[in-house]
Design a protein around this motif. Structure first.
Motif, PDB file in Angstrom:
ATOM      1  N   TYR A  36       0.832  -1.197   0.000  1.00 52.88           N
ATOM      2  CA  TYR A  36       0.000   0.000   0.000  1.00 52.88           C
ATOM      3  C   TYR A  36       0.877   1.262   0.000  1.00 52.88           C
ATOM      4  O   TYR A  36       0.547   2.260  -0.631  1.00 52.88           O
ATOM      5  N   ALA A  37       1.983   1.201   0.730  1.00 58.80           N
ATOM      6  CA  ALA A  37       2.846   2.384   0.861  1.00 58.80           C
ATOM      7  C   ALA A  37       3.481   2.760  -0.480  1.00 58.80           C
ATOM      8  O   ALA A  37       3.534   3.946  -0.844  1.00 58.80           O
ATOM      9  N   ASP A  38       3.955   1.759  -1.213  1.00 59.40           N
ATOM     10  CA  ASP A  38       4.552   2.066  -2.522  1.00 59.40           C
ATOM     11  C   ASP A  38       3.477   2.462  -3.534  1.00 59.40           C
ATOM     12  O   ASP A  38       3.730   3.279  -4.429  1.00 59.40           O
ATOM     13  N   TYR A  39       2.295   1.893  -3.387  1.00 62.01           N
ATOM     14  CA  TYR A  39       1.168   2.284  -4.252  1.00 62.01           C
ATOM     15  C   TYR A  39       0.844   3.764  -4.036  1.00 62.01           C
ATOM     16  O   TYR A  39       0.583   4.503  -4.988  1.00 62.01           O
ATOM     17  N   ALA A  40       0.882   4.194  -2.770  1.00 62.49           N
ATOM     18  CA  ALA A  40       0.607   5.602  -2.458  1.00 62.49           C
ATOM     19  C   ALA A  40       1.641   6.514  -3.124  1.00 62.49           C
ATOM     20  O   ALA A  40       1.294   7.601  -3.610  1.00 62.49           O
ATOM     21  N   ILE A  41       2.881   6.074  -3.158  1.00 59.83           N
ATOM     22  CA  ILE A  41       3.923   6.855  -3.838  1.00 59.83           C
ATOM     23  C   ILE A  41       3.575   7.015  -5.321  1.00 59.83           C
ATOM     24  O   ILE A  41       3.688   8.108  -5.897  1.00 59.83           O
ATOM     25  N   ALA A  42       3.127   5.908  -5.928  1.00 60.05           N
ATOM     26  CA  ALA A  42       2.790   5.946  -7.360  1.00 60.05           C
ATOM     27  C   ALA A  42       1.629   6.899  -7.629  1.00 60.05           C
ATOM     28  O   ALA A  42       1.631   7.621  -8.630  1.00 60.05           O
ATOM     29  N   ILE A  43       0.656   6.919  -6.740  1.00 59.13           N
ATOM     30  CA  ILE A  43      -0.484   7.833  -6.902  1.00 59.13           C
ATOM     31  C   ILE A  43      -0.006   9.282  -6.899  1.00 59.13           C
ATOM     32  O   ILE A  43      -0.372  10.088  -7.777  1.00 59.13           O
ATOM     33  N   VAL A  44       0.791   9.635  -5.917  1.00 62.62           N
ATOM     34  CA  VAL A  44       1.228  11.034  -5.794  1.00 62.62           C
ATOM     35  C   VAL A  44       2.219  11.386  -6.900  1.00 62.62           C
ATOM     36  O   VAL A  44       2.214  12.513  -7.407  1.00 62.62           O
ATOM     37  N   ASP A  45       3.048  10.433  -7.303  1.00 60.83           N
ATOM     38  CA  ASP A  45       3.936  10.678  -8.453  1.00 60.83           C
ATOM     39  C   ASP A  45       3.110  11.029  -9.694  1.00 60.83           C
ATOM     40  O   ASP A  45       3.467  11.937 -10.454  1.00 60.83           O
ATOM     41  N   GLU A  46       2.026  10.293  -9.902  1.00 57.83           N
ATOM     42  CA  GLU A  46       1.187  10.531 -11.078  1.00 57.83           C
ATOM     43  C   GLU A  46       0.491  11.885 -10.989  1.00 57.83           C
ATOM     44  O   GLU A  46       0.270  12.549 -12.003  1.00 57.83           O
ATOM     45  N   ILE A  47       0.147  12.297  -9.789  1.00 59.83           N
ATOM     46  CA  ILE A  47      -0.452  13.629  -9.624  1.00 59.83           C
ATOM     47  C   ILE A  47       0.565  14.715  -9.994  1.00 59.83           C
ATOM     48  O   ILE A  47       0.238  15.670 -10.708  1.00 59.83           O
ATOM     49  N   GLU A  48       1.791  14.545  -9.515  1.00 54.75           N
ATOM     50  CA  GLU A  48       2.811  15.576  -9.731  1.00 54.75           C
ATOM     51  C   GLU A  48       3.359  15.570 -11.164  1.00 54.75           C
ATOM     52  O   GLU A  48       3.719  16.622 -11.695  1.00 54.75           O
ATOM     53  N   ASN A  49       3.444  14.407 -11.748  1.00 50.87           N
ATOM     54  CA  ASN A  49       3.989  14.277 -13.109  1.00 50.87           C
ATOM     55  C   ASN A  49       3.076  13.364 -13.933  1.00 50.87           C
ATOM     56  O   ASN A  49       3.370  12.186 -14.131  1.00 50.87           O
ATOM     57  N   PRO A  50       1.978  13.916 -14.435  1.00 51.45           N
ATOM     58  CA  PRO A  50       0.983  13.095 -15.131  1.00 51.45           C
ATOM     59  C   PRO A  50       1.539  12.398 -16.373  1.00 51.45           C
ATOM     60  O   PRO A  50       2.152  13.026 -17.226  1.00 51.45           O
ATOM     61  N   LYS A  51       1.331  11.097 -16.423  1.00 49.93           N
ATOM     62  CA  LYS A  51       1.738  10.300 -17.587  1.00 49.93           C
ATOM     63  C   LYS A  51       0.565   9.535 -18.184  1.00 49.93           C
ATOM     64  O   LYS A  51       0.643   9.097 -19.331  1.00 49.93           O
ATOM     65  N   TYR A  52      -0.467   9.328 -17.404  1.00 52.07           N
ATOM     66  CA  TYR A  52      -1.560   8.457 -17.840  1.00 52.07           C
ATOM     67  C   TYR A  52      -2.895   9.203 -17.762  1.00 52.07           C
ATOM     68  O   TYR A  52      -3.722   8.957 -16.901  1.00 52.07           O
ATOM     69  N   MET A  53      -3.072  10.141 -18.666  1.00 46.54           N
ATOM     70  CA  MET A  53      -4.314  10.917 -18.705  1.00 46.54           C
ATOM     71  C   MET A  53      -5.386  10.133 -19.454  1.00 46.54           C
ATOM     72  O   MET A  53      -5.183   9.707 -20.587  1.00 46.54           O
ATOM     73  N   ASN A  54      -6.520   9.935 -18.787  1.00 42.58           N
ATOM     74  CA  ASN A  54      -7.614   9.124 -19.327  1.00 42.58           C
ATOM     75  C   ASN A  54      -7.138   7.724 -19.716  1.00 42.58           C
ATOM     76  O   ASN A  54      -7.525   7.179 -20.757  1.00 42.58           O
ATOM     77  N   GLU A  55      -6.299   7.177 -18.848  1.00 40.48           N
ATOM     78  CA  GLU A  55      -5.768   5.835 -19.048  1.00 40.48           C
ATOM     79  C   GLU A  55      -5.697   5.105 -17.724  1.00 40.48           C
ATOM     80  O   GLU A  55      -5.710   5.702 -16.659  1.00 40.48           O
ATOM     81  N   ARG A  56      -5.561   3.780 -17.825  1.00 46.92           N
ATOM     82  CA  ARG A  56      -5.281   2.957 -16.661  1.00 46.92           C
ATOM     83  C   ARG A  56      -3.799   2.587 -16.675  1.00 46.92           C
ATOM     84  O   ARG A  56      -3.232   2.358 -17.752  1.00 46.92           O
ATOM     85  N   PHE A  57      -3.181   2.535 -15.509  1.00 46.66           N
ATOM     86  CA  PHE A  57      -1.857   1.939 -15.416  1.00 46.66           C
ATOM     87  C   PHE A  57      -1.795   1.086 -14.158  1.00 46.66           C
ATOM     88  O   PHE A  57      -2.705   1.088 -13.336  1.00 46.66           O
ATOM     89  N   THR A  58      -0.715   0.316 -14.053  1.00 40.98           N
ATOM     90  CA  THR A  58      -0.562  -0.573 -12.906  1.00 40.98           C
ATOM     91  C   THR A  58       0.862  -0.468 -12.384  1.00 40.98           C
ATOM     92  O   THR A  58       1.759   0.028 -13.087  1.00 40.98           O
ATOM     93  N   VAL A  59       1.064  -0.900 -11.167  1.00 40.92           N
ATOM     94  CA  VAL A  59       2.398  -0.841 -10.564  1.00 40.92           C
ATOM     95  C   VAL A  59       2.691  -2.147  -9.826  1.00 40.92           C
ATOM     96  O   VAL A  59       1.789  -2.812  -9.326  1.00 40.92           O
ATOM     97  N   VAL A  60       3.982  -2.470  -9.758  1.00 40.37           N
ATOM     98  CA  VAL A  60       4.440  -3.629  -9.004  1.00 40.37           C
ATOM     99  C   VAL A  60       5.685  -3.217  -8.233  1.00 40.37           C
ATOM    100  O   VAL A  60       6.433  -2.346  -8.674  1.00 40.37           O
ATOM    101  N   GLY A  61       5.880  -3.831  -7.058  1.00 35.50           N
ATOM    102  CA  GLY A  61       7.033  -3.485  -6.237  1.00 35.50           C
ATOM    103  C   GLY A  61       7.672  -4.735  -5.657  1.00 35.50           C
ATOM    104  O   GLY A  61       7.210  -5.858  -5.882  1.00 35.50           O
ATOM    105  N   GLU A  62       8.714  -4.524  -4.887  1.00 41.03           N
ATOM    106  CA  GLU A  62       9.423  -5.651  -4.281  1.00 41.03           C
ATOM    107  C   GLU A  62       8.856  -5.962  -2.899  1.00 41.03           C
ATOM    108  O   GLU A  62       8.615  -5.064  -2.107  1.00 41.03           O
ATOM    109  N   SER A  63       8.697  -7.245  -2.628  1.00 40.20           N
ATOM    110  CA  SER A  63       8.236  -7.666  -1.306  1.00 40.20           C
ATOM    111  C   SER A  63       9.446  -7.898  -0.405  1.00 40.20           C
ATOM    112  O   SER A  63      10.580  -7.940  -0.868  1.00 40.20           O
ATOM    113  N   GLU A  64       9.193  -8.062   0.876  1.00 38.15           N
ATOM    114  CA  GLU A  64      10.295  -8.293   1.821  1.00 38.15           C
ATOM    115  C   GLU A  64      10.798  -9.727   1.686  1.00 38.15           C
ATOM    116  O   GLU A  64      10.069 -10.615   1.338  1.00 38.15           O
TER     117      GLU A  64
END
Length: 213
Positions: A185-213
């Protein structure tokens, strides 16, 4: 930026709120129960998602929909989506970002099979995923406002660590270095705010994956 978060007291909403606040954004929580919001230095407005109109959101640069209905009422994903789509049409300068699901991600290059339709998809998640798919398909047909839909990985871990990094994809399930479809959830939150600050996916869906412990 002025950011409003619907469902800011939920699991994902809390971390998105914190990430946005830590980066200096002007954050407002739109929630049904203000007593559940404990974060300081934000504005809290008592508002049911089903009552939101253009007047409630037009002052914001971005509105994040992190609403998550209780078990047994998963169809509210559809209803909430319709309310927000209508409101955004009358507030076209405000961008909508949706905390989506992984069920609509495709598992084949031909885009014939979505994760939700695979035999190993967990039954407990099927009601949420099915209703979110309907809401997402309706969103794809909308015009007149700007939106972004962020699908998490298959394993969306509320307790996972904040690594500070992630890998992005578009409409397909993607995997981390261990071959896992995983995002905290924490890395997902980073991706959300990154997209707000630097929009790359306007009227699009994107997905994210991260590393687990």
């Amino acid at each position: 930026m002025k950011i409003a978060i619907i469902g800011a007291s939920g699991k994902s909403g809390k971390l998105i709120l914190k990430e946005a606040l830590d980066r200096g954004h002007d954050v407002t929580a739109l929630v049904r129960n203000p007593s559940k919001v404990t974060e300081a230095n934000i504005t809290v407005i008592e508002k049911d998602v089903f009552d939101i109109t253009a007047e409630d959101i037009k002052a914001y640069d971005v509105v994040i929909n992190a609403f998550n209905p209780p078990q047994g009422k998963e169809e509210q994903h559809i209803e909430a989506g319709r309310v927000l789509n209508k409101a955004l049409k009358d507030a076209p300068k405000t961008r909508l970002i949706i905390v989506g699901g992984a069920g609509t991600l495709y598992v084949d290059q031909e885009k014939t099979t979505q994760l939700l339709d695979t035999p190993d998809f967990p039954e407990i998640a099927r009601p949420t995923a099915s209703n979110m798919r309907i809401a997402f398909n309706e969103l794809l047909n909308e015009t007149g406002f700007t939106w972004t839909f962020l699908s998490p990985a298959g394993f969306f871990d509320p307790n996972g660590k904040r690594t500070g990094s992630y890998k992005s994809g578009k409409d397909h399930v993607i995997l981390n270095s261990k071959g896992e479809s995983y995002i905290s959830y924490a890395d997902y939150a980073i991706a959300i705010v990154d997209e707000i600050e630097n929009p790359k996916y306007m009227n699009e869906r994107f997905t994210v994956v991260g590393e687990s412990e």
